[in-house]
Design an enzyme around this catalytic site. Structure first.
Site, PDB file in Angstrom:
ATOM      1  N   ALA A  23       7.870   0.167  -6.094  1.00 46.24           N
ATOM      2  CA  ALA A  23       8.526   1.242  -6.842  1.00 46.24           C
ATOM      3  C   ALA A  23       9.166   2.243  -5.887  1.00 46.24           C
ATOM      4  O   ALA A  23       8.720   2.428  -4.755  1.00 46.24           O
ATOM      5  CB  ALA A  23       7.518   1.944  -7.739  1.00 46.24           C
ATOM      6  N   GLY A  48       5.270  -3.593  -6.655  1.00 46.26           N
ATOM      7  CA  GLY A  48       6.172  -4.167  -7.646  1.00 46.26           C
ATOM      8  C   GLY A  48       7.033  -5.281  -7.100  1.00 46.26           C
ATOM      9  O   GLY A  48       7.483  -6.150  -7.857  1.00 46.26           O
ATOM     10  N   GLU A  81       4.962  -8.228  -7.498  1.00 48.95           N
ATOM     11  CA  GLU A  81       4.869  -8.517  -8.927  1.00 48.95           C
ATOM     12  C   GLU A  81       6.129  -9.230  -9.415  1.00 48.95           C
ATOM     13  O   GLU A  81       6.051 -10.119 -10.271  1.00 48.95           O
ATOM     14  CB  GLU A  81       4.633  -7.224  -9.704  1.00 48.95           C
ATOM     15  CG  GLU A  81       3.233  -6.666  -9.502  1.00 48.95           C
ATOM     16  CD  GLU A  81       3.005  -5.341 -10.200  1.00 48.95           C
ATOM     17  OE1 GLU A  81       2.061  -5.234 -11.003  1.00 48.95           O
ATOM     18  OE2 GLU A  81       3.772  -4.399  -9.928  1.00 48.95           O
ATOM     19  N   GLU A 112      -1.329  -0.871  -4.572  1.00 49.60           N
ATOM     20  CA  GLU A 112      -1.306   0.314  -5.428  1.00 49.60           C
ATOM     21  C   GLU A 112      -2.575   1.153  -5.348  1.00 49.60           C
ATOM     22  O   GLU A 112      -2.522   2.378  -5.529  1.00 49.60           O
ATOM     23  CB  GLU A 112      -1.059  -0.100  -6.890  1.00 49.60           C
ATOM     24  CG  GLU A 112       0.374  -0.511  -7.198  1.00 49.60           C
ATOM     25  CD  GLU A 112       0.655  -1.972  -6.883  1.00 49.60           C
ATOM     26  OE1 GLU A 112       1.730  -2.451  -7.274  1.00 49.60           O
ATOM     27  OE2 GLU A 112      -0.206  -2.625  -6.244  1.00 49.60           O
TER      28      GLU A 112
END
Length: 398
Positions: A200, A245, A248, A268
């Site tokens: 992110a 992310g 991900e 995270e």
């Protein structure tokens, strides 16, 4: 949801361990559609998000061919299970019918660009707010790579961090790709040397109100689910760092290829949060529950070699001077997919994805329903003729 659309539910009997198909199973909550039929409130949402396809308003000959699957599922599930199995199988038939292009809403396809070289570097952005650099490049390859589409992240100033605008671009591009029947395989890569995606955009995140953060994470999760639910094979080419992310995104792809020097991790917990775009669900499904917990709890970062050893990626390659070794390996892998029947590829992915979320008996029923969709196709007849005539088949996706 309108009467002309059905969502393929993965609510079924939960597997109780490695021998899921052999022993008794316990029922999960009914899907919302099933709950409404039973006179109850809405059930819990299916996790991960189900594959949703546009479907015609009523059954046709192809759906009828899947009827034996309902009987198989009914014998094992009984009473309430019969209702759920029928709902799942009807949705499977409708979904695969839509994959064959028989009916339903179609998003406008991306315009085909000029012919590309074997490893083209030029592309174009797909987004309404692209700035000086094209943050997402969408390229249709040609010649021996015809049918392959490359999505390239290109936010060099931010290490390809996922901003609100970039997530919007990815969502828009994926939405167009999913209904384009000329697309055979999608490769997701980075155009920035040494980085895949840093996760992110934390600088943007720091300026958000807490309510905005929740909304952004939900949008990112939905976008990554859309990528995972593309009907064609997807390959992540990881030539650099993939954190949070970014990993991900890669986990949402069917296959991951990485350079040995690449770094990967869900980090995270270092920021006192958890993976919020599918990481807590896709990582354990990929490498196993215990090891996934270890990596998330420790925020550990692994290189390409270790990622291959634990099953996080399918292939590891030594990085080259150009810094695109994983991308080249991904293209070679995508070329192996091109000669196969397009309809078969789509329903095979559907059968695998949906079957992995249910017990074995229901999974076999899903397989039977999906197989039935390939029987009346022109491609199947072409395959038999090509075999008989000892020539390569010429599939058209029909």
């Amino acid at each position: 949801m309108s009467s002309g659309r059905r969502a393929f539910s993965c609510h079924a009997h939960q597997r109780d361990g490695p021998g899921a198909g052999a022993g008794p199973s316990r029922p999960l909550p009914a899907a919302p559609a099933a709950a409404a039929r039973e006179g109850r409130g809405s059930g819990a949402p299916c996790v991960p998000q189900p594959v949703t396809w546009a479907a015609g308003p009523g059954p046709g000959p192809r759906e009828a061919e899947a009827a034996p699957a309902a009987a198989m599922a009914a014998a094992a599930l009984g009473g309430l299970g019969l209702l759920r199995a029928r709902l799942r199988l009807a949705a499977a038939a409708a979904a695969t019918s839509a994959a064959l292009g028989r009916s339903g809403h179609r998003a406008p396809p991306l315009r085909r660009g000029v012919a590309a070289a074997a490893f083209p570097s030029a592309g174009r952005s797909y987004g309404s707010q692209a700035k000086e650099e094209e943050e997402l490049r969408v390229r249709y390859l040609d010649d021996e790579h015809k049918g392959i589409v490359v999505l390239g992240l290109n936010r060099s100033h931010a290490k390809n961090a996922l901003s609100k605008n970039l997530v919007k671009m990815i969502s828009k591009a994926v939405d167009a790709l999913k209904s384009d029947k000329k697309v055979r395989t999608v490769v997701f890569r980075s155009e920035v040397p040494g980085i895949f995606c840093a996760g992110a955009d934390l600088k943007e995140r720091a300026k958000m109100h807490s309510s905005e953060v929740s909304s952004f994470v939900s949008r990112a999760r939905a976008t990554i689910n859309e990528l995972a639910n593309l009907p064609v094979p997807t390959i992540a080419a990881i030539d650099g760092t993939a954190l949070g992310g970014g990993l991900e995104l890669a986990l949402a792809c069917d296959i991951r290829v990485a350079a040995s020097s690449a770094k990967m991790g869900l980090v995270e917990t270092k920021l006192a949060i958890i993976p919020g775009a599918g990481g807590t669900q896709r990582l354990p499904r990929t490498i196993g529950v215990s090891l996934a917990k270890e990596l998330i709890f420790s925020a550990r970062i692994v290189d390409g070699e270790e990622a291959k050893s634990i099953g996080l990626i399918s292939h590891v390659v030594e990085q080259n001077e150009a810094g695109d070794a994983a991308y080249r390996r991904a293209l070679a892998l995508a070329r192996e997919f091109l000669p196969q029947g397009p309809v078969a590829m789509r329903v095979a992915k559907l059968a695998i994805n949906q079957g992995m979320e249910v017990d074995l008996v229901t999974g076999l029923a899903i397989e039977e329903a999906c197989y039935a969709q390939t029987i009346p196709t022109k491609d199947r007849i072409e395959g038999l003729l090509a075999f008989k005539e000892k020539r390569p088949p010429r599939y058209k996706g029909e």
